[in-house]
Scaffold this active site. Structure first.
Site, PDB file in Angstrom:
ATOM      1  N   CYS A 118      -2.628  -4.573  -1.484  1.00  0.00           N
ATOM      2  CA  CYS A 118      -2.996  -3.180  -1.737  1.00  0.00           C
ATOM      3  C   CYS A 118      -2.036  -2.236  -1.015  1.00  0.00           C
ATOM      4  O   CYS A 118      -2.106  -2.085   0.205  1.00  0.00           O
ATOM      5  CB  CYS A 118      -4.436  -2.949  -1.262  1.00  0.00           C
ATOM      6  N   CYS A 121      -3.741   0.716   0.717  1.00  0.00           N
ATOM      7  CA  CYS A 121      -4.422   0.392   1.982  1.00  0.00           C
ATOM      8  C   CYS A 121      -3.417   0.070   3.095  1.00  0.00           C
ATOM      9  O   CYS A 121      -3.609   0.483   4.233  1.00  0.00           O
ATOM     10  CB  CYS A 121      -5.333  -0.823   1.817  1.00  0.00           C
ATOM     11  N   ASP A 122      -2.377  -0.705   2.769  1.00  0.00           N
ATOM     12  CA  ASP A 122      -1.526  -1.281   3.814  1.00  0.00           C
ATOM     13  C   ASP A 122      -0.101  -0.745   3.859  1.00  0.00           C
ATOM     14  O   ASP A 122       0.658  -1.087   4.763  1.00  0.00           O
ATOM     15  CB  ASP A 122      -1.457  -2.812   3.634  1.00  0.00           C
TER      16      ASP A 122
END
Ligand code: NAP
Length: 289
Positions: A118, A121-122
């Site tokens: 992701c 997200c990251d």
């Protein structure tokens, strides 16, 4: 959430059980620009708006994971990981799909140590560092676009010479100086002891090259997560619910909606369309009891 919205507007009560993030996969999309009437919006904002809309209509929400659905006459008993039990006359399964893995050595042990699924997200962890994205669909293209804004270099690795995702995104990525397309190529090894430091890539001629990267974003599609419902719904070979546009299943009162169902186009629009079809079918079923 669309199913809940339709059920509530038809005068039923609705509980949404979500194990991760309300909105599911779309919360991983940095930008959604193909949802009718909305020019551009982040996936999380879109999910938040839909959640608010459903809650304003009276939806109840539980953050928990469904572990089983048992039939007790016309009642469906839903048991969750935290041990809660809920009873309903109808259940709509809208479990979406989870990221597919490459299936190469050490992938599992390097998840969270360089291997990611992701970018939203990251991605921030890799600011100023080189990363690779694997895949040729819209997810991979969007991930590459997002990462190119902060990472020093983005290698976009795809197993064919043309992309499955939108031509506009491909065009925009081609214009980026820090994005390199590595086509007709597959990732064959992950390099690094405790943390990823690079990947080996092999092209269709069999030639290999190592690329130094700190992060690898795997975006090679999704697989359904319907296993626990296999006694209640027919699954196709890929594990998708074998149901048509009517969203019905072999069990009266159990319906399916969205990416967890067999279909050709998996988009927000088609997921929302399924949500409304499944909810209205569920209302008809409940009224018939
Ligand atoms: P996808 O469209 O199924 O693309 C998966 C990509 O991964 C394909 O290019 C495929 O290659 C490649 N692939 C599959 N298995 C592989 C393997 N084992 N090794 C290497 N490569 C592999 O998946 P997605 O990009 O996650 O998108 C899923 C759906 O969501 C699509 O319908 C997409 O349009 C939609 N989506 C929409 C938005 C948006 O509207 N904003 C954003 C993201 C995704 P081949 O091309 O060779 O098959």
């Amino acid at each position: 959430m669309t199913a809940a919205l339709y059920a509530l507007r038809a005068g039923k009560s609705a509980l949404i059980i979500e194990k991760n993030a309300f909105g599911g996969q779309i919360t991983w999309s940095p930008k959604v620009e193909n949802f009718p009437t909305i020019e551009s919006i982040s996936g999380t904002e879109l999910a938040d708006r839909l959640m608010e809309q459903a809650m304003n209509q009276g939806a109840e929400m539980e953050l928990d994971e469904v572990k089983s659905i048992e039939l007790d006459g016309d009642i469906k008993r839903v048991t969750t990981e935290f041990g809660a039990q809920f009873e309903a006359k109808a259940v709509i399964i809208a479990t979406g799909a989870k990221p597919r893995m490459l299936g190469i050595d050490r992938e599992n042990e390097l998840v969270g140590a360089g291997v990611c699924f992701c970018a939203v997200c990251d991605g921030a962890f890799y600011k100023g560092r080189p990363v690779a994205v694997n895949g040729g669909g819209n997810s991979a293209l969007q991930d590459a676009m997002l990462l190119s804004e902060t990472c020093s270099r983005v290698y976009l690795i795809h197993r064919r010479d043309s992309f499955r995702g939108e031509a506009k995104l491909v065009e925009a990525l081609s214009a980026k100086e820090n994005v390199e397309f590595v086509l007709n190529s597959s990732i064959t090894a992950l390099i690094g002891e405790d943390e990823l430091t690079g990947i080996s890539v092999t092209d269709n001629t069999g030639a290999s090259r190592d690329i130094a990267v700190d992060g690898l974003f795997v975006a090679i599609g999704h697989a359904p997560d319907n296993g626990i419902f296999s006694e209640l719904i027919e699954l196709d070979k890929g594990g998708y619910a074998d149901s048509g546009e009517d969203c019905l299943t072999k069990t009266a009162g159990i319906f399916v909606a969205g990416d967890c169902r067999k279909k050709t186009v998996r988009q927000l629009t088609t997921a929302a369309a399924d949500g409304s079809a499944a909810a209205l079918a569920a209302c008809t079923y409940i009224d018939s009891l």
